[in-house]
Design a protein around this motif. Sequence first.
Motif, PDB file in Angstrom:
ATOM      1  N   UNK A 192      48.102  49.821  37.243  1.00 46.18           N
ATOM      2  CA  UNK A 192      48.917  50.241  36.301  1.00 46.18           C
ATOM      3  C   UNK A 192      48.769  51.885  35.863  1.00 46.18           C
ATOM      4  N   UNK A 193      48.244  52.505  36.763  1.00 49.42           N
ATOM      5  CA  UNK A 193      48.065  53.988  36.757  1.00 49.42           C
ATOM      6  C   UNK A 193      46.792  54.399  35.714  1.00 49.42           C
ATOM      7  N   UNK A 194      45.680  53.463  35.685  1.00 52.43           N
ATOM      8  CA  UNK A 194      44.817  53.789  34.647  1.00 52.43           C
ATOM      9  C   UNK A 194      44.881  54.297  33.518  1.00 52.43           C
ATOM     10  N   UNK A 195      45.709  52.940  32.929  1.00 48.08           N
ATOM     11  CA  UNK A 195      45.881  53.054  31.501  1.00 48.08           C
ATOM     12  C   UNK A 195      44.678  52.352  30.933  1.00 48.08           C
ATOM     13  N   UNK A 196      44.516  52.423  29.502  1.00 51.90           N
ATOM     14  CA  UNK A 196      43.406  51.607  28.706  1.00 51.90           C
ATOM     15  C   UNK A 196      43.441  50.474  29.042  1.00 51.90           C
ATOM     16  N   UNK A 197      42.308  49.812  29.284  1.00 53.61           N
ATOM     17  CA  UNK A 197      42.107  48.364  29.522  1.00 53.61           C
ATOM     18  C   UNK A 197      40.948  47.592  28.875  1.00 53.61           C
ATOM     19  N   UNK A 198      41.192  46.662  28.151  1.00 49.64           N
ATOM     20  CA  UNK A 198      40.229  45.808  27.508  1.00 49.64           C
ATOM     21  C   UNK A 198      40.051  44.364  28.300  1.00 49.64           C
ATOM     22  N   UNK A 199      38.795  43.838  28.130  1.00 43.15           N
ATOM     23  CA  UNK A 199      38.536  42.614  28.722  1.00 43.15           C
ATOM     24  C   UNK A 199      37.811  41.912  27.656  1.00 43.15           C
ATOM     25  N   UNK A 200      38.171  40.620  28.026  1.00 42.68           N
ATOM     26  CA  UNK A 200      37.606  39.445  26.882  1.00 42.68           C
ATOM     27  C   UNK A 200      36.986  38.327  27.768  1.00 42.68           C
ATOM     28  N   UNK A 201      35.899  37.850  27.343  1.00 40.20           N
ATOM     29  CA  UNK A 201      35.096  36.635  28.020  1.00 40.20           C
ATOM     30  C   UNK A 201      34.069  36.151  27.329  1.00 40.20           C
ATOM     31  N   UNK A 202      33.507  35.149  27.569  1.00 40.60           N
ATOM     32  CA  UNK A 202      32.529  34.160  26.732  1.00 40.60           C
ATOM     33  C   UNK A 202      31.360  34.083  27.388  1.00 40.60           C
ATOM     34  N   UNK A 203      31.108  34.377  28.796  1.00 41.91           N
ATOM     35  CA  UNK A 203      29.992  33.915  29.463  1.00 41.91           C
ATOM     36  C   UNK A 203      29.416  34.776  30.648  1.00 41.91           C
ATOM     37  N   UNK A 204      28.357  34.382  31.307  1.00 42.10           N
ATOM     38  CA  UNK A 204      27.855  35.431  32.130  1.00 42.10           C
ATOM     39  C   UNK A 204      28.809  35.877  33.083  1.00 42.10           C
ATOM     40  N   UNK A 205      29.415  35.045  33.794  1.00 45.44           N
ATOM     41  CA  UNK A 205      30.307  35.436  34.924  1.00 45.44           C
ATOM     42  C   UNK A 205      31.558  36.277  34.484  1.00 45.44           C
ATOM     43  N   UNK A 206      31.585  36.574  33.046  1.00 41.31           N
ATOM     44  CA  UNK A 206      32.531  37.615  32.450  1.00 41.31           C
ATOM     45  C   UNK A 206      31.706  38.890  32.489  1.00 41.31           C
ATOM     46  N   UNK A 207      30.181  39.114  32.820  1.00 38.20           N
ATOM     47  CA  UNK A 207      29.622  40.496  32.506  1.00 38.20           C
ATOM     48  C   UNK A 207      30.219  41.474  33.324  1.00 38.20           C
ATOM     49  N   UNK A 208      30.691  41.296  34.709  1.00 31.60           N
ATOM     50  CA  UNK A 208      31.308  42.524  35.368  1.00 31.60           C
ATOM     51  C   UNK A 208      32.440  42.951  34.691  1.00 31.60           C
ATOM     52  N   UNK A 209      33.272  41.990  34.163  1.00 33.41           N
ATOM     53  CA  UNK A 209      34.367  42.481  33.378  1.00 33.41           C
ATOM     54  C   UNK A 209      34.520  43.119  32.554  1.00 33.41           C
ATOM     55  N   UNK A 210      33.593  42.862  31.291  1.00 32.90           N
ATOM     56  CA  UNK A 210      33.016  43.744  30.281  1.00 32.90           C
ATOM     57  C   UNK A 210      32.495  44.740  30.623  1.00 32.90           C
ATOM     58  N   UNK A 211      31.725  44.890  31.636  1.00 32.65           N
ATOM     59  CA  UNK A 211      30.945  46.056  31.944  1.00 32.65           C
ATOM     60  C   UNK A 211      32.240  47.115  32.463  1.00 32.65           C
ATOM     61  N   UNK A 212      33.165  46.702  33.213  1.00 34.22           N
ATOM     62  CA  UNK A 212      34.249  47.426  33.733  1.00 34.22           C
ATOM     63  C   UNK A 212      35.289  48.132  32.816  1.00 34.22           C
ATOM     64  N   UNK A 213      35.649  47.159  31.491  1.00 30.70           N
ATOM     65  CA  UNK A 213      36.759  47.607  30.815  1.00 30.70           C
ATOM     66  C   UNK A 213      36.448  48.667  29.991  1.00 30.70           C
ATOM     67  N   UNK A 214      37.359  49.261  29.572  1.00 19.92           N
ATOM     68  CA  UNK A 214      37.051  50.395  28.326  1.00 19.92           C
ATOM     69  C   UNK A 214      36.729  49.857  27.074  1.00 19.92           C
ATOM     70  N   UNK A 215      37.045  48.815  26.665  1.00 22.90           N
ATOM     71  CA  UNK A 215      36.955  48.058  25.598  1.00 22.90           C
ATOM     72  C   UNK A 215      36.635  46.760  25.903  1.00 22.90           C
ATOM     73  N   UNK A 216      35.355  46.164  25.503  1.00 22.61           N
ATOM     74  CA  UNK A 216      34.906  45.050  25.812  1.00 22.61           C
ATOM     75  C   UNK A 216      34.886  43.985  24.655  1.00 22.61           C
ATOM     76  N   UNK A 217      35.323  42.635  24.727  1.00 21.82           N
ATOM     77  CA  UNK A 217      35.345  41.858  23.665  1.00 21.82           C
ATOM     78  C   UNK A 217      34.660  40.393  24.069  1.00 21.82           C
ATOM     79  N   UNK A 218      33.872  40.015  22.987  1.00 25.40           N
ATOM     80  CA  UNK A 218      33.232  38.523  23.187  1.00 25.40           C
ATOM     81  C   UNK A 218      33.125  37.886  21.822  1.00 25.40           C
TER      82      UNK A 218
END
Length: 247
Positions: A192-218
């Motif tokens: 999507x052409x490098x627009x702002x991305x947020x990630x939300x997750x609740x457990x250990x397997x979500x850590x890579x997503x939270x680390x790569x997202x511009x804004x991380x939610x848990x």
Amino acid sequence: MKILASDMDGTLFFHRRVHLKDISAIRKFQKKGNKFGFCTGRYLSGAVDNNPIGLHPDFYIASSGAIILDRNLNVLYEKTIPYPLGKNIWDTYSKENWMMIHTGNREKTYLTTVSWKNKNNPVLVKDYDIVKEEKVHGFSVVVSTSEEAQKVAKEIEENYPEVWAFVNKNSIDIVPRGCSKGAGTKFIQSYYKDVLIGGIGDNYNDLPMLEEADIAFTFAKSPEEVKLKATHIVDSVAHAIKILMEE
């Protein structure tokens, strides 16, 4: 435009149900021209077909990033586990644990037991050859405790360097090396052409997503290690969307 990549189970889905406020917030988010999608350890059909709430994601990151699809289910990215490697892993861990094979076949679900409830055709795997012609994206292994899951995941990565293993409570998701929820998140952001991305997750397997997202939610209930990677602690997907829209 902004993007939100959301885990499914324990984040958006609770015993296969979704809170009405989250559904409403997602629909409003999309209506304003933003993109919402699933980023899950679930196998392909579990991400695409087991959606009882009528949401229409703009993308699907399934099997922890081993397969990524757009809203029309066109494959954007895919990586599979070769047959000899998959057979070795299956033969090693299926004897004593509940296991599922993640495949691209949305008509069948390959398992160690057919008692598992799923609307697709559950197939009891007695011999790994049954999936020899299938595209295998990964495996799910369920063990007794979260401590055992951590131990097994470490063992898998040590013995099989061609794969990565991610822990989610008392289960392990095994996918081709290089695949993760984080890699999937970055792929979608680039798509999507490098627009702002947020990630939300609740457990250990979500850590890579939270680390790569511009804004991380848990959530406050999440493990401490997960909370340390979050930009914001929220109480719902709707809460995360509200913050993301204000950024």
